[in-house]
Write a protein that holds these residues in place. Structure first.
Motif, PDB file in Angstrom:
ATOM      1  N   UNK A  11      28.710  84.103 -22.226  1.00 43.83           N
ATOM      2  CA  UNK A  11      28.332  84.451 -20.926  1.00 43.83           C
ATOM      3  C   UNK A  11      27.111  85.205 -21.015  1.00 43.83           C
ATOM      4  N   UNK A  12      25.983  85.098 -20.072  1.00 40.03           N
ATOM      5  CA  UNK A  12      24.772  85.699 -20.088  1.00 40.03           C
ATOM      6  C   UNK A  12      24.079  85.715 -19.071  1.00 40.03           C
ATOM      7  N   UNK A  13      22.891  86.596 -18.793  1.00 45.67           N
ATOM      8  CA  UNK A  13      22.399  86.712 -17.442  1.00 45.67           C
ATOM      9  C   UNK A  13      20.922  86.284 -17.475  1.00 45.67           C
ATOM     10  N   UNK A  14      20.514  85.544 -16.406  1.00 39.57           N
ATOM     11  CA  UNK A  14      19.298  84.852 -16.420  1.00 39.57           C
ATOM     12  C   UNK A  14      18.094  86.068 -16.303  1.00 39.57           C
ATOM     13  N   UNK A  15      17.307  86.145 -17.152  1.00 37.70           N
ATOM     14  CA  UNK A  15      16.255  87.152 -17.389  1.00 37.70           C
ATOM     15  C   UNK A  15      15.012  86.764 -16.636  1.00 37.70           C
ATOM     16  N   UNK A  16      14.386  85.446 -17.089  1.00 40.41           N
ATOM     17  CA  UNK A  16      13.104  84.895 -16.591  1.00 40.41           C
ATOM     18  C   UNK A  16      13.386  83.351 -16.664  1.00 40.41           C
ATOM     19  N   UNK A  17      12.523  82.915 -15.591  1.00 42.40           N
ATOM     20  CA  UNK A  17      12.385  81.622 -15.673  1.00 42.40           C
ATOM     21  C   UNK A  17      10.837  81.057 -15.718  1.00 42.40           C
ATOM     22  N   UNK A  18      10.565  80.434 -16.930  1.00 47.45           N
ATOM     23  CA  UNK A  18       8.831  80.490 -17.187  1.00 47.45           C
ATOM     24  C   UNK A  18       8.243  79.850 -15.773  1.00 47.45           C
ATOM     25  N   UNK A  19       7.138  80.320 -15.471  1.00 48.61           N
ATOM     26  CA  UNK A  19       6.529  79.607 -14.214  1.00 48.61           C
ATOM     27  C   UNK A  19       5.480  78.575 -14.863  1.00 48.61           C
ATOM     28  N   UNK A  20       5.621  78.050 -16.152  1.00 47.78           N
ATOM     29  CA  UNK A  20       4.422  76.763 -16.256  1.00 47.78           C
ATOM     30  C   UNK A  20       5.293  75.526 -15.955  1.00 47.78           C
ATOM     31  N   UNK A  21       6.538  75.637 -15.140  1.00 46.64           N
ATOM     32  CA  UNK A  21       7.120  74.432 -14.649  1.00 46.64           C
ATOM     33  C   UNK A  21       6.617  74.001 -13.246  1.00 46.64           C
ATOM     34  N   UNK A  22       6.683  72.690 -12.964  1.00 42.07           N
ATOM     35  CA  UNK A  22       6.389  71.994 -11.835  1.00 42.07           C
ATOM     36  C   UNK A  22       7.077  72.902 -10.526  1.00 42.07           C
ATOM     37  N   UNK A  23       6.274  73.157  -9.491  1.00 43.09           N
ATOM     38  CA  UNK A  23       6.970  73.808  -8.445  1.00 43.09           C
ATOM     39  C   UNK A  23       8.291  73.225  -7.911  1.00 43.09           C
ATOM     40  N   UNK A  24       8.290  71.738  -7.906  1.00 41.36           N
ATOM     41  CA  UNK A  24       9.568  71.292  -7.563  1.00 41.36           C
ATOM     42  C   UNK A  24      10.638  71.315  -8.478  1.00 41.36           C
ATOM     43  N   UNK A  25      10.397  71.812  -9.489  1.00 39.80           N
ATOM     44  CA  UNK A  25      11.635  71.829 -10.655  1.00 39.80           C
ATOM     45  C   UNK A  25      11.918  73.140 -10.446  1.00 39.80           C
ATOM     46  N   UNK A  26      11.077  74.239 -10.311  1.00 46.57           N
ATOM     47  CA  UNK A  26      11.462  75.644 -10.064  1.00 46.57           C
ATOM     48  C   UNK A  26      12.360  75.495  -8.689  1.00 46.57           C
ATOM     49  N   UNK A  27      11.955  74.917  -7.601  1.00 44.96           N
ATOM     50  CA  UNK A  27      12.803  74.709  -6.440  1.00 44.96           C
ATOM     51  C   UNK A  27      14.159  74.185  -6.672  1.00 44.96           C
ATOM     52  N   UNK A  28      14.046  73.164  -7.412  1.00 44.11           N
ATOM     53  CA  UNK A  28      15.465  72.371  -7.603  1.00 44.11           C
ATOM     54  C   UNK A  28      16.377  73.433  -8.314  1.00 44.11           C
ATOM     55  N   UNK A  29      15.990  74.235  -9.345  1.00 42.72           N
ATOM     56  CA  UNK A  29      16.832  74.974 -10.151  1.00 42.72           C
ATOM     57  C   UNK A  29      17.212  75.993  -9.112  1.00 42.72           C
TER      58      UNK A  29
END
Length: 77
Positions: A11-29
Protein backbone atom coordinates in the motif's frame (compact mmCIF):
# COMPACT_ATOMS: atom_id res chain seq x y z
CA UNK A 1 9.52 5.45 -6.00
CA UNK A 2 7.04 5.12 -8.84
CA UNK A 3 3.87 3.08 -9.02
CA UNK A 4 5.74 0.72 -11.33
CA UNK A 5 8.38 0.15 -8.61
CA UNK A 6 5.80 -0.56 -5.90
CA UNK A 7 5.94 -4.24 -4.90
CA UNK A 8 2.83 -6.38 -5.22
CA UNK A 9 0.43 -6.32 -2.27
CA UNK A 10 2.00 -3.10 -0.89
CA UNK A 11 0.00 0.00 0.00
CA UNK A 12 1.26 3.50 -0.85
CA UNK A 13 0.06 7.06 -1.23
CA UNK A 14 0.27 8.92 -4.56
CA UNK A 15 2.64 11.87 -4.12
CA UNK A 16 3.01 13.21 -7.66
CA UNK A 17 1.72 12.69 -11.18
CA UNK A 18 4.21 14.01 -13.73
CA UNK A 19 2.72 16.80 -15.80
CA UNK A 20 4.45 15.80 -19.04
CA UNK A 21 1.45 13.60 -19.85
CA UNK A 22 -1.24 14.70 -22.28
CA UNK A 23 -4.08 16.63 -20.67
CA UNK A 24 -6.61 13.95 -21.66
CA UNK A 25 -4.47 11.27 -19.94
CA UNK A 26 -4.30 13.29 -16.72
CA UNK A 27 -8.06 13.88 -16.94
CA UNK A 28 -8.74 10.16 -17.43
CA UNK A 29 -6.49 9.27 -14.48
CA UNK A 30 -8.42 11.76 -12.36
CA UNK A 31 -11.72 10.18 -13.44
CA UNK A 32 -10.32 6.81 -12.31
CA UNK A 33 -9.39 8.34 -8.94
CA UNK A 34 -5.64 8.45 -9.54
CA UNK A 35 -4.88 11.73 -7.77
CA UNK A 36 -2.23 13.03 -5.39
CA UNK A 37 -2.95 12.10 -1.78
CA UNK A 38 -4.93 8.95 -2.61
CA UNK A 39 -4.02 5.53 -1.27
CA UNK A 40 -3.20 2.93 -3.90
CA UNK A 41 -2.28 -0.73 -3.71
CA UNK A 42 -0.39 -2.74 -6.30
CA UNK A 43 -2.43 -5.91 -6.74
CA UNK A 44 0.00 -7.52 -9.18
CA UNK A 45 2.22 -6.87 -12.17
CA UNK A 46 1.92 -8.54 -15.53
CA UNK A 47 4.86 -10.64 -16.72
CA UNK A 48 7.56 -9.23 -18.99
CA UNK A 49 6.72 -5.58 -18.40
CA UNK A 50 2.98 -6.11 -18.72
CA UNK A 51 0.47 -3.82 -17.05
CA UNK A 52 0.34 -3.18 -13.32
CA UNK A 53 -2.99 -3.94 -11.66
CA UNK A 54 -3.83 -1.46 -8.93
CA UNK A 55 -6.61 -0.93 -6.44
CA UNK A 56 -7.99 2.48 -5.53
CA UNK A 57 -10.75 2.27 -2.97
CA UNK A 58 -13.19 -0.33 -4.27
CA UNK A 59 -12.03 -0.11 -7.90
CA UNK A 60 -9.38 -2.15 -9.69
CA UNK A 61 -7.56 -0.88 -12.78
CA UNK A 62 -4.68 -1.94 -15.00
CA UNK A 63 -2.27 0.60 -16.44
CA UNK A 64 0.79 0.20 -18.66
CA UNK A 65 4.37 0.46 -17.42
CA UNK A 66 5.13 3.77 -19.15
CA UNK A 67 2.18 5.44 -17.42
CA UNK A 68 2.80 3.77 -14.05
CA UNK A 69 6.39 5.02 -14.14
CA UNK A 70 5.12 8.62 -14.26
CA UNK A 71 3.14 8.28 -11.01
CA UNK A 72 5.24 8.74 -7.89
CA UNK A 73 4.22 7.06 -4.63
CA UNK A 74 5.45 6.81 -1.05
CA UNK A 75 4.97 3.55 0.84
CA UNK A 76 2.86 3.54 3.98
CA UNK A 77 4.83 2.99 7.15
Amino acid sequence: MTLWDLPSKKLAVITKIHNDLYANVIERLSEMGVEEGRDVQCVRKGPLGGPVVLQLGGSIFAIEQDLASKIEVAPHA
